[in-house]
Design an enzyme around this catalytic site. Sequence first.
Site, short mmCIF file in Angstrom:
data_model
loop_
_atom_site.label_atom_id
_atom_site.label_comp_id
_atom_site.label_asym_id
_atom_site.label_seq_id
_atom_site.Cartn_x
_atom_site.Cartn_y
_atom_site.Cartn_z
N LYS A 1 -4.48 -9.74 -6.66
CA LYS A 1 -5.71 -9.93 -5.88
C LYS A 1 -6.82 -9.01 -6.38
O LYS A 1 -6.56 -7.88 -6.75
CB LYS A 1 -5.34 -9.59 -4.43
CG LYS A 1 -6.38 -9.82 -3.40
CD LYS A 1 -5.88 -9.39 -2.03
CE LYS A 1 -5.95 -7.89 -1.85
NZ LYS A 1 -5.74 -7.44 -0.46
N LYS B 1 -10.48 -3.43 -4.05
CA LYS B 1 -11.23 -2.17 -4.22
C LYS B 1 -10.33 -1.08 -4.79
O LYS B 1 -10.81 -0.13 -5.39
CB LYS B 1 -11.71 -1.67 -2.85
CG LYS B 1 -12.79 -2.49 -2.22
CD LYS B 1 -13.03 -1.98 -0.78
CE LYS B 1 -13.69 -3.05 0.05
NZ LYS B 1 -13.38 -2.99 1.47
N LYS C 1 0.82 -1.22 0.00
CA LYS C 1 0.00 0.00 0.00
C LYS C 1 0.85 1.26 0.00
O LYS C 1 0.47 2.26 -0.60
CB LYS C 1 -0.95 0.01 1.21
CG LYS C 1 -2.09 -0.97 1.04
CD LYS C 1 -3.26 -0.64 1.94
CE LYS C 1 -4.41 -1.58 1.65
NZ LYS C 1 -5.48 -1.49 2.63
P1 TYM Z 1 -10.85 -5.62 3.63
O1 TYM Z 1 -11.82 -4.51 3.84
O2 TYM Z 1 -9.74 -5.39 2.66
O3 TYM Z 1 -11.60 -6.92 3.18
C1 TYM Z 1 -12.69 -7.47 3.93
C2 TYM Z 1 -12.63 -8.98 3.88
O4 TYM Z 1 -12.65 -9.43 2.51
C3 TYM Z 1 -11.54 -10.29 2.29
N1 TYM Z 1 -11.05 -10.10 0.91
C4 TYM Z 1 -10.85 -11.08 0.04
N2 TYM Z 1 -11.05 -12.40 0.12
C5 TYM Z 1 -10.76 -13.15 -0.98
N3 TYM Z 1 -10.30 -12.62 -2.14
C6 TYM Z 1 -10.10 -11.29 -2.27
N4 TYM Z 1 -9.66 -10.78 -3.42
C7 TYM Z 1 -10.38 -10.46 -1.15
N5 TYM Z 1 -10.29 -9.11 -0.94
C8 TYM Z 1 -10.71 -8.91 0.33
C9 TYM Z 1 -10.49 -9.88 3.30
O5 TYM Z 1 -9.57 -10.92 3.55
C10 TYM Z 1 -11.34 -9.54 4.50
O6 TYM Z 1 -11.64 -10.71 5.24
N6 TYM Z 1 -7.75 -5.38 7.58
C11 TYM Z 1 -9.05 -5.87 7.13
C12 TYM Z 1 -10.21 -5.36 7.93
C13 TYM Z 1 -10.10 -5.57 9.41
C14 TYM Z 1 -10.26 -6.80 10.11
C15 TYM Z 1 -10.12 -6.47 11.47
C16 TYM Z 1 -10.50 -8.10 9.69
C17 TYM Z 1 -9.88 -4.59 10.34
N7 TYM Z 1 -9.90 -5.14 11.58
C18 TYM Z 1 -10.20 -7.46 12.46
C19 TYM Z 1 -10.58 -9.07 10.68
C20 TYM Z 1 -10.43 -8.76 12.04
C21 TYM Z 1 -9.26 -5.43 5.68
O7 TYM Z 1 -8.65 -4.47 5.22
O8 TYM Z 1 -10.24 -6.09 5.03
#
Ligand code: TYM
Length: 336
Positions: A194, A197, A111
Amino acid sequence: MDRIFSGVQPTGDLHLGNYLGALRNWVRLQHDYDCLYCVVDLHAVTVWQDPTVLSANTREVTAGLIAAGLDPAANIIFNQSQVPQHAELAWIFNCVARLGWLNRMTQFKEKAGKNRENASVGLYAYPNLMAADILLYKATHVPVGEDQKQHLELARDIAAKFNNDYGTELFPQPEPLILGAAARVMSLRDGSAKMSKSDPSENSRINMTDDADTIARKLRKAKTDPDALPSGVAGLEGRGEAANLLGIFAALSDAPLADVVAEQGGRQFSEFKETLTELAVSVLAPIGEEMARLMADPGYLDGVLADGAGRAGAIAAPILDEVFDVMGILRPVALR
Ligand code: TYM
């Protein structure tokens, strides 16, 4: 009962990766655990967010969780900033985690890119806030996509170091739950990146709000190779785009990948893409329609978040008090 915590950032449209890698699994787990699902707005602002867009996205993601099938009465659904203990525990963890640990985080490197000196301090400390999210509730299980695995390992290290430093068993070791055939959904334009967004190309992802025509167009344009589909999983080696589309098909139809490959093997991509479009539309269209209906009622969504925040705060406050007690941080009861 074991407790689940998971989160999603309100930084843009929810896409198929979020749905298959996370949301759908949350829906399946919602009655077997005590669950908290969080729209992590404090994580979102580690990168600048347009204020009007951030509030709209927070409501849209909330609508997405409910439309995907999460019951706001059976689960706690809330936005992170409404429970201030997240930020307080994150500060404590800034003092527990080591620089060397954060320096290893691949997501920060991706990032921040080449201009690392210009990244926010929040982006660097992001995994400490994520550990705080989970451990503030003593969560035992964390359902996420594969990309979050390294952050989960860091949360486990922080829990272990805190317990060790203060001679306590306060924090459990949270277990990642990385489930299904689509724990890592790849970009439709590049089978080695991957689905995300933040990809500038709209054609790289299918959004949960895309209508049937948009899904059909994006899948038609999806990158492939010139060969027909292989008839065995071994034939997917080195064919990232084919593996991704077949993985998406397996996840959407809830079938083992090997069965899908055996069934679709030998077909041309153009034919297979039509079948995949029908399947994707049948799963996503009802969710997109429900999201649109919920988005028309922001008062309802705000009510869900406020109710969830009240219930989350009631769990978090005594756990944070325990943390401060263990550390010798004085909090006279009258001030709590
Ligand atoms: P975020 O917002 O990027 O994504 C949310 C969830 O979607 C999953 N995900 C994917 N799974 C499969 N293939 C993909 N291409 C893909 N893109 C996203 C992510 O693995 C996630 O489960 N840091 C985290 C948010 C967070 C969090 C937490 C998660 C903040 N605090 C505590 C668990 C526990 C994030 O940026 O997710």
